[in-house]
Write an enzyme that holds these catalytic residues in place. Structure first.
Site, mmCIF file in Angstrom:
data_model
loop_
_atom_site.group_PDB
_atom_site.id
_atom_site.type_symbol
_atom_site.label_atom_id
_atom_site.label_comp_id
_atom_site.label_asym_id
_atom_site.label_seq_id
_atom_site.Cartn_x
_atom_site.Cartn_y
_atom_site.Cartn_z
ATOM 1 N N ALA A 201 0.710 3.753 1.824
ATOM 2 C CA ALA A 201 0.913 4.366 3.124
ATOM 3 C C ALA A 201 1.873 3.565 4.000
ATOM 4 C CB ALA A 201 -0.431 4.504 3.849
ATOM 5 N N CYS A 202 2.592 2.606 3.427
ATOM 6 C CA CYS A 202 3.342 1.676 4.251
ATOM 7 C C CYS A 202 4.664 2.237 4.732
ATOM 8 C CB CYS A 202 3.599 0.385 3.467
ATOM 9 S SG CYS A 202 4.553 0.678 1.982
ATOM 10 N N GLY A 203 5.301 3.093 3.933
ATOM 11 C CA GLY A 203 6.555 3.692 4.354
ATOM 12 C C GLY A 203 7.750 2.766 4.252
ATOM 13 N N THR B 84 0.822 -1.190 0.000
ATOM 14 C CA THR B 84 0.000 0.000 0.000
ATOM 15 C C THR B 84 0.858 1.241 0.000
ATOM 16 O OG1 THR B 84 -0.121 0.192 2.392
ATOM 17 C CG2 THR B 84 -1.718 -1.257 1.342
#
Length: 279
Positions: free
Chosen positions: A119-121, A117
């Site tokens: 937004a996982c970073g 995803t």
């Protein structure tokens, strides 16, 4: 099942001069959002918040684009489980997938899916390399040629088919198009990724994978996850109404996918694979 929209009380407020307010009570139409649990052979694989409808397409599309399955023919049967809400009414919020004999799903992929995803970073290069190694299709070898004029107009055609958005203003859409701009299927959902999975699942159930020579069009932005799903389905071009992320551009470049953003006639911005548009 008639559960795509619901009616709810609301108050519409108009702010006039000198902050004078006019409030009107009225029912409003909202897009329904409910969880869908996808099981494989009775084992829970994932839960996604979605707009009900086309659940079987969503289930197969998700399993394929996330790498749990490799081919649509690995699925033998799909069924809604008879789960019930507090009132005892069926919810149709669980789909169980029965696999063909001898098929072993990569259930560890579902456990690792969080890294996919936007937004996982996590490390971008690691994510890109993982998808490039997993995709069963060589998207970069697809010779399809696209007209910039046609591509710029695809979001407008997509918008014409967003019937539930017209009623709610609250749904994303994904559509599969021919190079000439003909829409083959359009799906709406509260999540862009779900709309894409519904499109891929529709194609998989019709034995249309890989989607060689097609264009995937999405409302909103182009995230890494959407590029991943396009690559996993063998789509050579992804067109978005808004901007892509940096990781999306990186994956598109490495995979050989044509990535277009800000497609609004008469303009578009090409971030990867410009050769397919003669640039």
């Amino acid at each position: 099942m008639g559960r795509v929209t619901s009616r709810t009380p609301s108050i519409r407020v108009e702010v006039g001069e000198d902050d004078l307010l006019r409030a009107t009570s009225r029912p409003d139409t909202l897009a329904v959002e409910e969880p869908l649990e996808i099981r494989v052979g009775g084992t829970s694989v994932t839960v996604t918040m979605r707009t009900p409808g086309d659940d079987f397409d969503l289930a197969i599309g998700n399993l394929l684009t996330e790498g749990v399955l490799r081919r649509a023919e690995q699925v033998h049967q799909l069924m809604h489980c008879l789960d019930e809400d507090d009132s005892g009414a069926p919810t149709y919020n669980v789909v169980d997938v029965t696999l063909a004999p001898g098929v072993v799903p990569d259930l560890e992929r579902s456990a690792r899916s969080g890294y996919q995803t936007s937004a996982c970073g996590v490390c971008g290069k690691t994510s890109i390399d993982a998808i490039a190694a997993t995709s069963p299709y060589a998207v970069g070898e697809d010779p399809v040629a696209l007209s910039p004029h046609v591509v710029a107009g695809l979001p407008d055609v997509l918008r014409e088919h967003q019937k539930v958005f017209d009623r709610t203003g609250g749904l994303h859409a994904a559509g599969l198009f021919t190079p000439e701009g003909e829409p083959l299927v359009v799906r709406e959902d509260v999540g862009r990724h779900n709309a894409v999975d519904k499109v891929v699942g529709w194609a998989a159930r019709g034995d249309r994978l890989p989607l060689t020579g097609h264009v995937l069009v999405v409302s909103g932005r182009a995230s890494f996850e959407l590029v991943q799903k396009a690559v996993m389905a063998g789509v050579p071009a992804l067109v978005a109404v808004s901007a892509p992320s940096s990781l999306a551009v990186g994956l598109a470049t490495q995979a050989g996918l044509t990535l277009v953003g800000f497609a609004r006639p008469p303009r578009l911005t090409v971030y990867a694979g410009a050769h397919r548009l003669g640039l």
